[in-house]
Design an enzyme around this catalytic site. Structure first.
Site, mmCIF file in Angstrom:
data_model
loop_
_atom_site.group_PDB
_atom_site.id
_atom_site.type_symbol
_atom_site.label_atom_id
_atom_site.label_comp_id
_atom_site.label_asym_id
_atom_site.label_seq_id
_atom_site.Cartn_x
_atom_site.Cartn_y
_atom_site.Cartn_z
ATOM 1 C CG HIS A 171 -9.523 -21.323 -18.905
ATOM 2 N ND1 HIS A 171 -9.128 -22.028 -20.026
ATOM 3 C CD2 HIS A 171 -9.334 -20.013 -19.201
ATOM 4 C CE1 HIS A 171 -8.728 -21.165 -20.955
ATOM 5 N NE2 HIS A 171 -8.840 -19.938 -20.480
ATOM 6 C CE LYS B 220 -13.018 -20.169 -20.649
ATOM 7 N NZ LYS B 220 -14.048 -19.138 -20.939
#
Length: 343
Positions: free
Chosen positions: A226, A230
């Site tokens: 990600h 994140k």
């Protein structure tokens, strides 16, 4: 995800000339190809001629139609918040020009879809939310903030009595559900808002329920990539792993390989450079004890539109349940999928 299909009814007789009218078995490979192309063109022509174009006026009416569902998107300065506002605006929802952010953002304004959204900090958020709720009693809050804010935000929404859609991952999930249950508030809570990904998760849960132990003895490797912003481990990965554990696989959550370095994401994972700021690539690799059999499950998402569109569906779903005064109050995206009325 259901695939749309079009059935084409052709005339009983076809006007084919020369070799194309001959029996198929007597044709050469090249002639068979020509016949196939000819039939394909006829089918395409039939579809084109039978399609009823939507009048331009109807399109304009649809585009201008507004729904009486005010939504307040918190963390509207973030990329996910902006994506949700864009999708909600396109769907005809009424965007409330207020949002909550961190203390550093208090008093600032964010421009999204031509709207100026004022950001309030933590100090006055309860009084602001109560005031907005009095003005918009049918409002719904959308929460895409940070993991550390999950529980305090939920407590805020429950104290004021505002229904909400929670897409933020992390936090104490048990406490989150307890807070909502105790308040008897309507909410959709899901760490994964992508409809198609949720459908995959639902299929995994069905498999785990109906075939427990099917992968007993198999080893599992999990990689999830990600954007670097994140902070927590993917909630989707955790949900899929829980299914594999029910299927007999032994795996600890700390074994998940989290990729957050942009260079590794491009070179190891294959993330396109333009989507480094927003993507979700998952790979689950299963291998038999002697490594003669292997399975791989993979789902890759570039951008945020899949989550934003799913969030809008969740808002519409929740508004409907509130209007119906449904007995169930807490829902997830699988409930939204089962409703079968997504756009």
């Amino acid at each position: 995800m259901a695939m749309a299909s079009t059935r084409v009814v052709l005339p009983a007789r076809h006007s084919l000339c020369g070799a194309e009218a001959a029996p198929l078995a007597s044709l050469s490979p090249r002639q068979r190809t020509r016949r196939g192309l000819s039939l394909l063109r006829e089918r395409c022509a039939a579809v084109t001629m039978s399609a009823s174009p939507i009048p331009q006026m109807d399109l304009q009416v649809r585009a201008s139609k507004k729904l009486d569902i005010p939504i307040m998107v918190n963390s509207s300065s973030g990329k996910m918040g902006k994506a949700v506002i864009k999708a909600a605006e396109s769907a005809g929802l009424d965007i409330i020009p207020m949002s909550f952010g961190c203390a550093e953002e208090a008093g600032k304004s964010v421009q999204v879809c031509g709207k100026e959204i004022k950001v309030h900090g933590p100090s006055d958020r309860e009084s602001v939310l109560a005031s907005v709720f009095r003005e918009h009693p049918n409002m719904i809050v959308v929460d895409y903030t940070v993991p550390d804010a999950v529980n305090s935000n939920a407590e805020l929404y429950c104290n004021v009595g505002v229904p909400f859609v929670m897409g933020t991952t992390g936090g104490d999930r048990d406490q989150l559900y307890k807070t909502v249950r105790d308040s008897n508030l309507y909410a959709v809570i899901s760490p994964q808002m992508g409809k198609q990904v949720v459908a995959f998760l639902a299929a995994m849960e069905i498999m785990a329920e109906q075939f427990p132990g099917a992968f007993s003895g198999y080893s599992l490797k999990v990689m999830e990539s990600h954007q670097s912003a994140k902070l927590d481990t993917s909630g989707t990965a955790k949900a899929v792993i829980s299914c594999f554990k029910k299927l007999g696989v032994s795996f600890d959550m700390d074994q998940i390989q989290m990729i957050r370095d942009p260079q590794q994401q491009m070179e190891m994972v294959g993330v396109p450079e333009e989507y480094l700021p927003g993507h979700a690539f998952h790979l689950y690799h299963l291998a038999s004890p002697d490594e003669t059999v292997s399975f791989e499950f993979q789902h890759n998402v570039c951008g945020r539109s899949i989550y934003a569109e799913g969030t809008v569906d969740a808002v519409l779903f929740l508004a409907k349940k509130i209007q119906q005064k449904a007995d169930q109050h807490i829902y997830n995206m699988i409930d939204v999928l089962r409703e079968g009325s997504m756009r």
